[in-house]
Design a protein around this motif. Structure first.
Motif, PDB file in Angstrom:
ATOM      1  N   LEU A  35       0.835  -1.211   0.000  1.00 27.01           N
ATOM      2  CA  LEU A  35       0.000   0.000   0.000  1.00 27.01           C
ATOM      3  C   LEU A  35       0.867   1.257   0.000  1.00 27.01           C
ATOM      4  O   LEU A  35       0.602   2.211  -0.738  1.00 27.01           O
ATOM      5  CB  LEU A  35      -0.925  -0.008   1.208  1.00 27.01           C
ATOM      6  CG  LEU A  35      -2.162  -0.906   1.097  1.00 27.01           C
ATOM      7  CD1 LEU A  35      -2.758  -1.173   2.480  1.00 27.01           C
ATOM      8  CD2 LEU A  35      -3.215  -0.262   0.190  1.00 27.01           C
ATOM      9  N   GLU A  36       1.904   1.248   0.810  1.00 31.93           N
ATOM     10  CA  GLU A  36       2.775   2.412   0.889  1.00 31.93           C
ATOM     11  C   GLU A  36       3.565   2.617  -0.399  1.00 31.93           C
ATOM     12  O   GLU A  36       3.917   3.750  -0.738  1.00 31.93           O
ATOM     13  CB  GLU A  36       3.715   2.277   2.094  1.00 31.93           C
ATOM     14  CG  GLU A  36       2.971   2.357   3.425  1.00 31.93           C
ATOM     15  CD  GLU A  36       3.875   2.222   4.635  1.00 31.93           C
ATOM     16  OE1 GLU A  36       5.064   1.879   4.460  1.00 31.93           O
ATOM     17  OE2 GLU A  36       3.392   2.475   5.760  1.00 31.93           O
ATOM     18  N   GLN A  37       3.822   1.527  -1.117  1.00 34.99           N
ATOM     19  CA  GLN A  37       4.496   1.610  -2.416  1.00 34.99           C
ATOM     20  C   GLN A  37       3.516   1.891  -3.554  1.00 34.99           C
ATOM     21  O   GLN A  37       3.930   2.011  -4.708  1.00 34.99           O
ATOM     22  CB  GLN A  37       5.251   0.309  -2.700  1.00 34.99           C
ATOM     23  CG  GLN A  37       6.402   0.030  -1.745  1.00 34.99           C
ATOM     24  CD  GLN A  37       7.523   1.025  -1.862  1.00 34.99           C
ATOM     25  OE1 GLN A  37       8.009   1.280  -2.964  1.00 34.99           O
ATOM     26  NE2 GLN A  37       7.945   1.610  -0.746  1.00 34.99           N
ATOM     27  N   GLU A  38       2.237   1.956  -3.228  1.00 31.39           N
ATOM     28  CA  GLU A  38       1.150   2.213  -4.184  1.00 31.39           C
ATOM     29  C   GLU A  38       1.090   1.154  -5.282  1.00 31.39           C
ATOM     30  O   GLU A  38       0.710   1.428  -6.421  1.00 31.39           O
ATOM     31  CB  GLU A  38       1.284   3.615  -4.788  1.00 31.39           C
ATOM     32  CG  GLU A  38       1.177   4.722  -3.739  1.00 31.39           C
ATOM     33  CD  GLU A  38       1.199   6.127  -4.336  1.00 31.39           C
ATOM     34  OE1 GLU A  38       1.554   6.267  -5.536  1.00 31.39           O
ATOM     35  OE2 GLU A  38       0.861   7.078  -3.617  1.00 31.39           O
ATOM     36  N   LYS A  39       1.446  -0.098  -4.928  1.00 32.18           N
ATOM     37  CA  LYS A  39       1.291  -1.200  -5.872  1.00 32.18           C
ATOM     38  C   LYS A  39      -0.115  -1.780  -5.808  1.00 32.18           C
ATOM     39  O   LYS A  39      -0.560  -2.441  -6.749  1.00 32.18           O
ATOM     40  CB  LYS A  39       2.322  -2.309  -5.581  1.00 32.18           C
ATOM     41  CG  LYS A  39       3.749  -1.928  -5.908  1.00 32.18           C
ATOM     42  CD  LYS A  39       4.660  -3.146  -5.943  1.00 32.18           C
ATOM     43  CE  LYS A  39       4.495  -3.928  -7.230  1.00 32.18           C
ATOM     44  NZ  LYS A  39       5.491  -5.026  -7.367  1.00 32.18           N
ATOM     45  N   ILE A  40      -0.794  -1.570  -4.691  1.00 29.04           N
ATOM     46  CA  ILE A  40      -2.185  -1.995  -4.525  1.00 29.04           C
ATOM     47  C   ILE A  40      -2.960  -0.862  -3.860  1.00 29.04           C
ATOM     48  O   ILE A  40      -2.372   0.067  -3.298  1.00 29.04           O
ATOM     49  CB  ILE A  40      -2.306  -3.271  -3.653  1.00 29.04           C
ATOM     50  CG1 ILE A  40      -1.725  -3.026  -2.247  1.00 29.04           C
ATOM     51  CG2 ILE A  40      -1.599  -4.453  -4.324  1.00 29.04           C
ATOM     52  CD1 ILE A  40      -2.009  -4.135  -1.267  1.00 29.04           C
ATOM     53  N   ARG A  41      -4.297  -0.965  -3.909  1.00 29.19           N
ATOM     54  CA  ARG A  41      -5.126   0.071  -3.280  1.00 29.19           C
ATOM     55  C   ARG A  41      -5.866  -0.450  -2.052  1.00 29.19           C
ATOM     56  O   ARG A  41      -6.279   0.326  -1.202  1.00 29.19           O
ATOM     57  CB  ARG A  41      -6.130   0.619  -4.306  1.00 29.19           C
ATOM     58  CG  ARG A  41      -5.456   1.317  -5.479  1.00 29.19           C
ATOM     59  CD  ARG A  41      -6.455   1.880  -6.464  1.00 29.19           C
ATOM     60  NE  ARG A  41      -7.300   2.905  -5.850  1.00 29.19           N
ATOM     61  CZ  ARG A  41      -8.276   3.540  -6.488  1.00 29.19           C
ATOM     62  NH1 ARG A  41      -8.540   3.235  -7.752  1.00 29.19           N
ATOM     63  NH2 ARG A  41      -9.005   4.445  -5.872  1.00 29.19           N
ATOM     64  N   ARG A  42      -6.046  -1.771  -1.971  1.00 31.73           N
ATOM     65  CA  ARG A  42      -6.681  -2.352  -0.785  1.00 31.73           C
ATOM     66  C   ARG A  42      -6.234  -3.814  -0.653  1.00 31.73           C
ATOM     67  O   ARG A  42      -5.776  -4.425  -1.622  1.00 31.73           O
ATOM     68  CB  ARG A  42      -8.206  -2.271  -0.854  1.00 31.73           C
ATOM     69  CG  ARG A  42      -8.834  -3.009  -2.011  1.00 31.73           C
ATOM     70  CD  ARG A  42     -10.350  -2.823  -2.042  1.00 31.73           C
ATOM     71  NE  ARG A  42     -10.932  -3.512  -3.183  1.00 31.73           N
ATOM     72  CZ  ARG A  42     -11.291  -4.787  -3.190  1.00 31.73           C
ATOM     73  NH1 ARG A  42     -11.134  -5.514  -2.076  1.00 31.73           N
ATOM     74  NH2 ARG A  42     -11.812  -5.351  -4.258  1.00 31.73           N
ATOM     75  N   ALA A  43      -6.387  -4.340   0.574  1.00 34.98           N
ATOM     76  CA  ALA A  43      -5.930  -5.703   0.824  1.00 34.98           C
ATOM     77  C   ALA A  43      -6.824  -6.379   1.854  1.00 34.98           C
ATOM     78  O   ALA A  43      -7.455  -5.726   2.693  1.00 34.98           O
ATOM     79  CB  ALA A  43      -4.485  -5.702   1.315  1.00 34.98           C
ATOM     80  N   VAL A  44      -6.848  -7.707   1.756  1.00 35.29           N
ATOM     81  CA  VAL A  44      -7.474  -8.542   2.777  1.00 35.29           C
ATOM     82  C   VAL A  44      -6.361  -9.387   3.372  1.00 35.29           C
ATOM     83  O   VAL A  44      -5.675 -10.118   2.655  1.00 35.29           O
ATOM     84  CB  VAL A  44      -8.572  -9.449   2.178  1.00 35.29           C
ATOM     85  CG1 VAL A  44      -9.171 -10.328   3.269  1.00 35.29           C
ATOM     86  CG2 VAL A  44      -9.656  -8.622   1.495  1.00 35.29           C
ATOM     87  N   ALA A  45      -6.149  -9.233   4.675  1.00 37.69           N
ATOM     88  CA  ALA A  45      -5.087  -9.962   5.362  1.00 37.69           C
ATOM     89  C   ALA A  45      -5.713 -11.071   6.195  1.00 37.69           C
ATOM     90  O   ALA A  45      -6.526 -10.798   7.086  1.00 37.69           O
ATOM     91  CB  ALA A  45      -4.273  -9.019   6.238  1.00 37.69           C
ATOM     92  N   CYS A  46      -5.363 -12.317   5.907  1.00 33.13           N
ATOM     93  CA  CYS A  46      -5.990 -13.477   6.553  1.00 33.13           C
ATOM     94  C   CYS A  46      -4.976 -14.268   7.373  1.00 33.13           C
ATOM     95  O   CYS A  46      -3.810 -14.390   6.983  1.00 33.13           O
ATOM     96  CB  CYS A  46      -6.598 -14.409   5.502  1.00 33.13           C
ATOM     97  SG  CYS A  46      -7.725 -13.618   4.337  1.00 33.13           S
ATOM     98  N   ASP A  47      -5.439 -14.820   8.472  1.00 30.67           N
ATOM     99  CA  ASP A  47      -4.607 -15.724   9.249  1.00 30.67           C
ATOM    100  C   ASP A  47      -5.508 -16.691  10.004  1.00 30.67           C
ATOM    101  O   ASP A  47      -6.629 -16.343  10.385  1.00 30.67           O
ATOM    102  CB  ASP A  47      -3.713 -14.965  10.232  1.00 30.67           C
ATOM    103  CG  ASP A  47      -2.429 -15.736  10.531  1.00 30.67           C
ATOM    104  OD1 ASP A  47      -1.366 -15.345  10.002  1.00 30.67           O
ATOM    105  OD2 ASP A  47      -2.491 -16.741  11.271  1.00 30.67           O
ATOM    106  N   ILE A  48      -4.985 -17.903  10.213  1.00 32.40           N
ATOM    107  CA  ILE A  48      -5.777 -18.935  10.879  1.00 32.40           C
ATOM    108  C   ILE A  48      -5.808 -18.747  12.396  1.00 32.40           C
ATOM    109  O   ILE A  48      -6.680 -19.282  13.080  1.00 32.40           O
ATOM    110  CB  ILE A  48      -5.236 -20.336  10.509  1.00 32.40           C
ATOM    111  CG1 ILE A  48      -6.219 -21.432  10.919  1.00 32.40           C
ATOM    112  CG2 ILE A  48      -3.853 -20.560  11.131  1.00 32.40           C
ATOM    113  CD1 ILE A  48      -5.828 -22.812  10.413  1.00 32.40           C
ATOM    114  N   ASN A  49      -4.869 -17.963  12.924  1.00 33.02           N
ATOM    115  CA  ASN A  49      -4.756 -17.772  14.372  1.00 33.02           C
ATOM    116  C   ASN A  49      -5.062 -16.335  14.785  1.00 33.02           C
ATOM    117  O   ASN A  49      -4.731 -15.381  14.066  1.00 33.02           O
ATOM    118  CB  ASN A  49      -3.347 -18.149  14.848  1.00 33.02           C
ATOM    119  CG  ASN A  49      -3.050 -19.624  14.632  1.00 33.02           C
ATOM    120  OD1 ASN A  49      -3.844 -20.490  15.014  1.00 33.02           O
ATOM    121  ND2 ASN A  49      -1.915 -19.930  14.014  1.00 33.02           N
TER     122      ASN A  49
END
Length: 227
Positions: A35-49
């Motif tokens: 995001l800070e590099q402006e390569k994407i505009r939004r993200a979904v961050a997933c983890d099992i724990n």
């Protein structure tokens, strides 16, 4: 944000996209950096724990990105809806686990425009798997972190020629052989063959072991020709 060499190489491989998912996000360093590099505009961050997600939430809030990164608890691709993100990164887990993630959620896997995979082990197995399950490997890279050499790949939907485990080990793409770390990768594979050859007696009565040794000798010679 400063990333480790492994994560930095993964970030470099991520195509400029509207959105991405980070599977097994831990601290969410990767999506924040992208995001800070402006390569994407939004993200979904997933983890099992829950623990890693709590660490991720703290880091995301600290960087002022709560509006850009959605945190979700769940295994593999399960927290995602087909088509909601352009691509995904799975890094830092075993190759066999990655195969299980893709097997468990084939519809979601097929919905991505791209996937970046960085398995900690069983790299050849996952390369062989994706090439026989409607994906093409379009890029392979290496990164060194301390004494550890990491392999990673970009895959996209599409038909690919099946590969053997040995072909997958040495690399599927021609450009891979130009990677500055490629000779180190090949030397690592040679050491693996030497270990097997030294561990089996030339005059062994075990037919299975005899065949393994003979194959290791053949593959070692082929590997040495790549240096």
């Amino acid at each position: 944000m400063k990333l480790t060499p492994r994560l930095l190489k993964i970030a470099e491989m991520v195509p400029c996209s509207e959105s991405m998912a980070d599977i097994g996000t831990d601290h969410a360093y990767l999506p924040v950096f992208l995001l800070e590099q402006e390569k994407i505009r939004r993200a979904v961050a997933c983890d099992i724990n829950k623990g890693p997600l709590q660490r991720a939430a703290s880091n995301v809030a600290e960087r002022g990105r709560m509006g850009d990164i959605e945190l979700r608890l769940g295994s593999g691709f399960e927290p995602l809806i087909p088509g909601e993100v352009d691509g995904a990164v799975i890094a830092g887990m075993g190759g066999l686990m990655m195969i299980e993630i893709m097997r468990h959620s084939p519809n979601i896997a097929a919905s991505f425009q791209w996937l970046i995979l960085q398995p900690q082990n069983h790299v050849a197995e996952i390369k062989k798997y994706v090439c026989s399950h409607h994906f093409r490997i379009v890029r392979e890279c290496l990164a060194r972190e301390g004494n550890q050499l990491y392999e990673m790949m970009e895959i996209i939907p599409g038909k690919a020629e099946p590969v053997t485990l040995f072909e997958a080990e040495i690399g599927v793409t021609n450009a891979y052989k130009q990677d500055p770390l490629y000779p180190e990768h090949i030397k690592k594979l040679i050491r693996k063959r030497n270990f097997l050859i030294d561990g089996i007696a030339v005059d062994t009565d075990n037919e299975t072991n005899r065949q393994k040794r003979e194959m290791a000798v053949i593959e070692k010679k082929r590997l040495e020709e790549l240096l």
